[in-house]
Design an enzyme around this catalytic site. Structure first.
Site, PDB file in Angstrom:
ATOM      1  N   GLU A 123      -6.506  -8.102  -0.577  1.00 23.28           N
ATOM      2  CA  GLU A 123      -7.041  -7.937   0.782  1.00 23.28           C
ATOM      3  C   GLU A 123      -8.519  -7.575   0.718  1.00 23.28           C
ATOM      4  O   GLU A 123      -8.939  -6.749  -0.097  1.00 23.28           O
ATOM      5  CB  GLU A 123      -6.326  -6.818   1.543  1.00 23.28           C
ATOM      6  N   GLU A 133       0.810  -1.212   0.000  1.00 20.02           N
ATOM      7  CA  GLU A 133       0.000   0.000   0.000  1.00 20.02           C
ATOM      8  C   GLU A 133       0.851   1.273   0.000  1.00 20.02           C
ATOM      9  O   GLU A 133       0.787   2.101   0.913  1.00 20.02           O
ATOM     10  CB  GLU A 133      -0.966  -0.004   1.185  1.00 20.02           C
TER      11      GLU A 133
END
Length: 674
Positions: free
Chosen positions: A308, A156
């Protein structure tokens, strides 16, 4: 298809199922239980090491990977593959303690300290050196480990820094972009407010000003940040590829994330991966999720990785609602329906402490007695039934523009007629009617090939490139349909207003010019009458629109622009342009979009389905896989099938029509249309 991803799919033999595993947070006695439960749940892939830098390198240059050796071996012995992460998104405290300049300085001049994550300046030589060292250790030690199936670089990406290091890197980036100061001064229009630069050393990042600052300077810093973060990814990617070049290397993107231009990033990876957490408390959160899924598929034009999601609730919002029974399964199949080849979660076992201690997990604190565990276990053992759909692809005849330069221009540069634009929200408003009418949709950028589409939708693209403007001209002249919304084509890539009149880049296409932009006053609404007399409502914005070659499709009724055009259509070559000069209410926007799609001859995936049913099609080796998803909480839905087939989830032959229960999913294999 990327050969590394083809080998990955062949290795797993079905959809990847699993999630982030953080064994360093648990005693070794727990590891064997974890592996046993993973097998019970059908897990075939776990991500290791995302947060483990301090556990792998507790002091500079002293490595302690023995625990990871044991976990890798345990997983391999159980037949579970590993997506091994470089842990560089969470640097150890010793790095920032020894080199405080590694910590990013945020826009207001304060330091982002240790104690969270992503606490690094991506341009810092100390950070990059330490990141390369831990990455090389992992690559040397694990590249040939039989459990390794994929490299997961960092996590991320996102930090922005306003440091001396960032300033120096920004100046180098600007030198490459503009060549010299004259080019910079011209692009930034520094003649305004006397901002002309005479030395490169005078140029700095656009730290928080007292009031306003140069809009193109801000725009270029957004571009620079994306490129600087990408440099970090590429550096680690290249290290792991030195040791093994036959497995995929990727990182994980985020939902509607503004700081990184994912069109540029996708080309540097072997596959696109996404972390996404739709809010269960929002009834239509699945719409924005679908848009993100289609964006991920479109970035490389191939299947992608759901890296995710949550098994139930998250922990980052003011109120963290659980996913009601069946909703996790529905959302997982929704990702697959839009091109995902995996269903992965954050995380495997719920953490005892830390910020995300109440974030749901595949294995929650209450263990295997939990409702959410039972749903996870059932899904993991159900997915092999649709294994044949792995690697299948999708096509669409409708495309919606979603470009980071358009986003940055609209939201980060200020000085606009109104400064509260929400680019993802506006794009979602244009995407929703297409999704609810069961149309297949691709997302495109300024550089995309438009020739494969019949309809292109351009929502509020204030900033567009010369190349994209030319591509739209060619697309429409060749017979395509363009639907474009207000405040589009106004400025060029340097954020300078195109001359001589709004909308400079699109004036010939829309067959009209705009003399003023009229943002609405608080609570103000407008009435629009269509050519057939139908009345609809609009708000938020009005173009003062003057048709030249265009025909009026809708006019304002009452108000200062009474009788003036609100919606126009124009013929250019063999094609058609529909321009919407206001923010239409949902029903009117839906009717306008679907009329354009219908006239262009685009058929939905299924016909006559209710809008709460989502329909997509994936195709592979002569077989078409029709995914039907019922997003209603209370009502069943009957859908007419375009052809007979087999419901892969039940094994039953189906023909004519099929009924979905609330939150129901059907996957039908049928012969692919010619």
């Amino acid at each position: 298809m990327n050969p590394r991803m083809a080998a990955f799919r062949a290795r797993l033999g079905g959809f990847a199922f699993g999630g982030d595993y953080n064994p360093e947070q648990w005693e070794p006695a727990v590891w064997k239980e974890d592996v046993q439960l993973m097998r019970r749940a059908g897990v075939n892939l776990v991500t290791l090491g995302v947060f483990a830098w301090a556990s792998l390198e507790p002091e500079p240059g002293r490595f302690t990977p023995e625990w990871l050796d044991e976990v890798m071996d345990l997983l391999h012995d159980a037949g579970i593959s590993v997506d091994l992460a470089t842990p560089t998104m969470a640097p150890p405290v010793w790095l920032s303690h020894e080199h405080p300049e590694v910590l990013p300085v945020v826009e207001d001049g304060t330091t982002f300290g240790f104690g969270n994550r992503l606490h690094f300046d991506p341009t810092s030589v100390h950070y990059r050196s330490a990141a390369a060292r831990i990455t090389r250790m992992l690559a040397q030690r694990y590249s040939q480990h039989p459990a390794l199936a994929m490299w997961h670089i960092s996590n991320e990406y996102g930090p922005v820094a306003y440091t001396p290091s960032s300033a120096a890197a920004f100046r180098q980036w600007l030198r490459r972009r503009y060549g010299n100061l004259d080019g910079l001064n011209d692009a930034w229009y520094t003649r305004f407010w006397g901002q002309r630069y005479t030395s490169w050393e005078q140029v700095n990042p656009p730290e928080l000003p007292r009031s306003w600052s140069n809009p193109t300077r801000r725009l270029d810093y957004q571009r620079f940040v994306s490129d600087a973060l990408l440099e970090c990814f590429v550096a680690e990617r290249d290290i792991v590829r030195e040791y093994r070049d036959d497995i995929p290397v990727l990182t994980n993107f985020m939902r509607f994330y503004r700081r990184a231009d994912y069109w540029a990033w996708a080309a540097a990876e072997d596959a696109v991966a996404l972390d996404i957490y739709p809010d269960p408390g929002q009834a239509d959160s699945h719409v924005a999720a679908a848009l993100n899924f289609d964006l991920m598929r479109s970035l490389r034009g191939e299947p992608w990785i759901l890296m995710e999601q949550a098994a139930s609730s998250v922990s980052q919002w003011k109120v963290n609602n659980v996913k009601r029974p069946g909703r996790m399964r529905l959302g997982s199949y929704q990702a697959i329906a839009h091109g995902a080849d995996s269903v992965l979660y954050f995380q495997w076992r719920a953490g005892r402490g830390g910020h995300e201690r109440f974030h749901s997990a595949m294995l929650p604190h209450s263990g295997t007695r939990a409702r959410s565990w039972k749903e996870v276990e059932a899904l993991g053992n159900e997915l092999p039934r649709i294994a044949e759909a792995l690697g299948s692809t999708s096509t669409a005849q409708v495309a919606v523009l979603f470009d980071w330069n358009a986003w940055w221009g609209l939201e980060t540069t200020y000085g606009l007629p109104r400064n509260d634009f929400d680019y993802p929200k506006l794009t979602t408003e244009h995407y929703r009617p297409l999704l609810q009418a069961q149309h297949a949709v691709d997302l495109i950028s300024f550089g995309s090939d438009l020739s494969r589409y019949r309809v292109v939708v351009v929502p509020n693209a204030y900033l567009i490139s010369d190349g994209f403007a030319a591509a739209l001209e060619e697309f429409v002249a060749g017979g395509g349909t363009l639907v474009c919304s207000f405040f589009s084509g106004v400025v060029d890539l340097a954020n300078q207003v195109r001359q001589p009149a709004y909308p400079g880049a699109l004036r010939r296409l829309i067959g009209a010019y705009i003399d003023e932009y009229w943002p609405a006053r608080e609570g103000e609404t407008f009435t629009v009458r269509s050519a057939d007399g139908t009345l609809s409502t609009a708000d938020w914005w009005q173009d003062s629109l003057h048709p030249e070659t265009a025909r009026v499709l809708g006019s304002y009724v009452g108000g200062d622009l009474d009788g003036r055009a609100a919606i126009v259509e124009n013929t250019v070559g063999e094609g058609r342009v529909v321009y919407i000069g206001t923010r239409l209410a949902e029903a009117a926007l839906r009717d306008t979009l679907l009329e354009a799609v219908s006239v262009a001859g685009v058929a939905p995936v299924v016909a006559g389905a209710p809008e709460h049913v989502e329909a997509t099609r994936r195709v592979h080796d002569g077989a078409a896989y029709l995914f039907l998803l019922n997003h209603s909480d209370t009502g069943s839905a009957t859908v007419a099938l375009p052809a007979p087939g087999v419901d892969l989830l039940t094994g039953a032959a189906v023909a004519g029509s099929i009924t979905l229960e609330p939150a129901g999913v059907v996957v039908v294999r049928m012969v692919a249309p010619q």
